[in-house]
Design an enzyme around this catalytic site. Structure first.
Site, PDB file in Angstrom:
ATOM      1  N   TYR A 312     -42.132  35.361  -0.695  1.00 40.25           N
ATOM      2  CA  TYR A 312     -43.336  36.193  -0.549  1.00 40.25           C
ATOM      3  C   TYR A 312     -42.927  37.657  -0.482  1.00 40.25           C
ATOM      4  CZ  TYR A 312     -47.788  37.762   1.631  1.00 40.25           C
ATOM      5  OH  TYR A 312     -48.961  38.390   1.925  1.00 40.25           O
ATOM      6  N   CYS A 313     -43.548  38.485  -1.332  1.00 44.24           N
ATOM      7  CA  CYS A 313     -43.333  39.936  -1.329  1.00 44.24           C
ATOM      8  C   CYS A 313     -41.839  40.226  -1.529  1.00 44.24           C
ATOM      9  CB  CYS A 313     -43.897  40.529  -0.051  1.00 44.24           C
ATOM     10  SG  CYS A 313     -43.907  42.337   0.018  1.00 44.24           S
ATOM     11  N   LEU A 314     -41.216  41.003  -0.644  1.00 42.53           N
ATOM     12  CA  LEU A 314     -39.801  41.316  -0.793  1.00 42.53           C
ATOM     13  C   LEU A 314     -38.945  40.051  -0.715  1.00 42.53           C
ATOM     14  CD1 LEU A 314     -37.499  43.294  -1.091  1.00 42.53           C
ATOM     15  CD2 LEU A 314     -37.702  43.842   1.349  1.00 42.53           C
ATOM     16  N   LEU A 360     -44.759  34.837  -4.583  1.00 41.15           N
ATOM     17  CA  LEU A 360     -46.089  35.277  -4.152  1.00 41.15           C
ATOM     18  C   LEU A 360     -46.093  36.792  -4.004  1.00 41.15           C
ATOM     19  CD1 LEU A 360     -46.809  32.656  -1.319  1.00 41.15           C
ATOM     20  CD2 LEU A 360     -47.137  32.413  -3.798  1.00 41.15           C
TER      21      LEU A 360
END
Length: 600
Positions: A312-314, A360
């Protein structure tokens, strides 16, 4: 078995006297510019002024635009229009009354004109982005809805309540100001205001066991809630700029709990919240001590040969890098020689194959990072380095302030209007509580991340190195499930979509309603949720993002259900759940690292 997290004392390198003077001056300038680089802002403004000065035709065009917009504002001020305005700041019928309607229309003229004026041919692209962004910020600050005497709703509520809403708003302002003064960086965790949703009590309550801990991560393995599970466990890599429990909030909107209930063995990384002693932790540590050692821990605990992964994200960016490195190793066994090779072999040989990779709201190409790119250039990075050199980390407050700035209309101005001018109480929820549970980033890791990925786009260009060897996303061999969200200010979906250009594996892409957080935390049954989904294979060729969005089917409901079906189609028949070996049981979930809090 319970362990205390290891501690490491890392002293910052000595700084030369002349460099100390430079840092002191730059720090004072940065403070005056609200943490930004005044040099970067000045260069953008100078770029605009010089190009505008050399374009008399553009000046005449802007003058004509100002006259046209002013005439339009006069017409709109006297015209009859529907009582409900599409802009939520002016949605109340009181804004239809004079002089408030005239002030609203004047503001709109100013907003439209500045959006046009910020565009001058010949400007540096980043400077144009920077100027346009801060022009909008400045204009938004001037909105009549932000000020008590120009907001008819504030005046009406105050008069009807006999001034009680004004008094309550003033009290709330003083309370918040006092809380900010009390929250000094040195404030011990036990003296901080408790979170509205305590971790381990109201959120992060899915039952599980910490199965591994090192100086950077804890790995949690959740207990099964079904009699049988798929043989492939799922490892979740959350972003280290947030606490992991964004994916395990209250039981009714926990992605972790949902996937456990669907018959998956779910594991998740809980990142250590760093302090000054962690300043030397770099990107390679986050890949190796973080993602790779977590994969090895999951393999030891479950004995699975293949593992599903989700980032998710980073955390998704980290996962993509590791997936590329593992794919490269499968295709080419050549590694650096000598001691480095022996270390790499020792870890790589413990890692399972990847059954799938899910990303994501995760960027892998940073050439168009959206509004976040406003804060990233060489001068801004130098300002950040100067700030982090004093502390050894980027504070959670700095990160939270940057994200608020990206959506200041809703997160700053509209909130201030409701809380301080209208005297309304904030309606808290588990996500707001999580949002207040800020985290830090180590000095070296944050600097390397911004420099290598944002400034130089090294991953997309194939220049990023893992264990001394270049990696490319085209080496990812596992199928991809990629989610972007429509209103994402942090990872714009068109930027996320660019992974189609960088990989050579089937991609199922989802475009979900909502923003960076709410679009991901989108449990089944939540109203007004929808998503588009389609799968492409390399033979399909390149489909532009807008063309994809025009043809991908729109479905009502939660994308979680589509993800469950996608995972199940790539998983083996269910069997008895794995038993966590006694020697791997460190402590009960949610563990220790998620409870590490700092005032900054």
């Amino acid at each position: 078995m319970t362990q205390s997290p290891p501690t490491f004392a890392v002293q910052p390198p000595p700084t030369k006297p002349h460099r100390q003077l430079d840092q002191w001056v730059q720090s004072r300038l940065s403070e005056a510019a609200m943490g930004l680089s005044p040099i970067s802002l000045a260069l953008a403004q100078a770029d605009w002024l010089w190009h505008l000065a050399a374009a008399p035709g553009r000046q005449l065009e802007l003058a004509q635009k100002a006259l046209e917009l002013s005439a339009q504002a006069l017409r709109n001020s006297s015209a009859h229009e529907p009582a409900h305005d599409a802009d939520p700041r002016f949605a109340e019928p009181e804004w239809q009354q004079w002089p408030f309607k005239a002030w609203r229309e004047t503001f709109r003229v100013l907003d439209d004109w500045w959006r046009e004026a910020a565009q001058v041919e010949g400007m540096n692209r980043h400077h144009q982005h920077l100027l346009g962004f801060f022009a909008r910020q400045g204009v938004d600050a001037l909105a009549p809805s932000n000020w008590p005497l120009s907001n008819p709703v504030v005046l009406k509520s105050g008069l009807q309540s006999g001034g009680q809403t004004w008094i309550k708003g003033s009290q709330q302002f003083l309370q918040d100001a006092a809380a900010m003064r009390r929250a000094q960086p040195s404030t011990p965790a036990e003296d901080l205001e408790p979170l509205p949703y305590p971790v381990g009590e109201k959120v992060a309550v899915t039952p599980g066991q910490v199965i591994y801990r090192n100086r950077l991560i804890e790995v949690i393995q959740y207990r099964p809630s079904t009699p049988e599970v798929h043989p492939e466990p799922l490892l979740i890599v959350p972003s280290c700029i947030m606490k992991y429990y964004i994916l395990d909030l209250s039981p009714e909107n926990s992605l972790v709990r949902y996937l456990v209930a669907q018959g998956f063995t779910v594991c998740i990384i809980s990142w250590h919240n760093p302090d000054a002693s962690d300043r030397a932790l770099g990107m390679q540590d986050y890949l190796r001590l973080g993602v790779m050692e977590a994969l090895a821990a999951v393999q030891r605990s479950t004995a699975a040969e293949r593992v599903h992964t989700l980032g998710y994200c980073l955390g998704g960016t980290f996962l993509a890098i590791v997936a590329a490195a593992l794919g490269r190793r499968q295709a080419d066994r050549i590694l650096p020689t000598g001691q480095q090779r022996r270390r790499a072999d020792a870890l790589y040989d413990q890692l399972p194959a990847l059954a799938s990779v899910t990303l994501l709201a995760a960027q892998t190409d940073f050439s168009e990072p959206g509004e976040l790119g406003v804060f990233i250039d060489d001068d801004q990075l130098q300002t950040l380095r100067t700030s982090m050199a004093r502390t050894g980390y980027l504070s959670g407050k700095q990160m939270a302030g940057s994200f608020q700035f990206l959506n200041s209309r809703d997160l700053i101005w509209s909130r201030n209007t409701r809380r301080y001018l209208l005297g309304q109480d904030e309606i808290g929820n588990d996500m707001m509580s999580w949002n207040a549970d800020v985290t830090r980033l180590p000095e070296r890791m944050h600097s390397e991340y911004l420099s290598s990925l944002f400034l130089n786009n090294a991953l997309a260009a194939g220049h990023y190195r893992v264990e001394g060897r270049g990696v490319a996303l085209v080496d990812i061999q596992a199928p991809l499930f990629v989610v972007g969200t429509v209103r994402d200010h942090i990872s714009p979906w068109r930027s996320v979509y660019k992974i189609h250009l960088l990989t050579d594996t089937p991609i199922t892409f989802v475009l979900a309603a909502g923003g960076h957080n709410a679009g991901i935390v989108s449990e089944p049954g939540r109203p007004r949720r929808s998503y588009q989904i389609a799968t492409t294979v390399p033979a399909d060729g390149w489909i532009e993002p807008d063309a994809w969005a025009a043809q991908a089917p729109l479905l009502e409901g939660s994308w979680w259900e589509a993800y469950r079906d996608w995972l199940q189609a790539r998983s083996g028949p269910k069997q008895a759940p794995p038993v966590i070996p006694a020697e791997l049981q460190v402590c009960e979930a949610p563990g220790l690292y998620v409870k590490e809090r700092y005032a900054d």
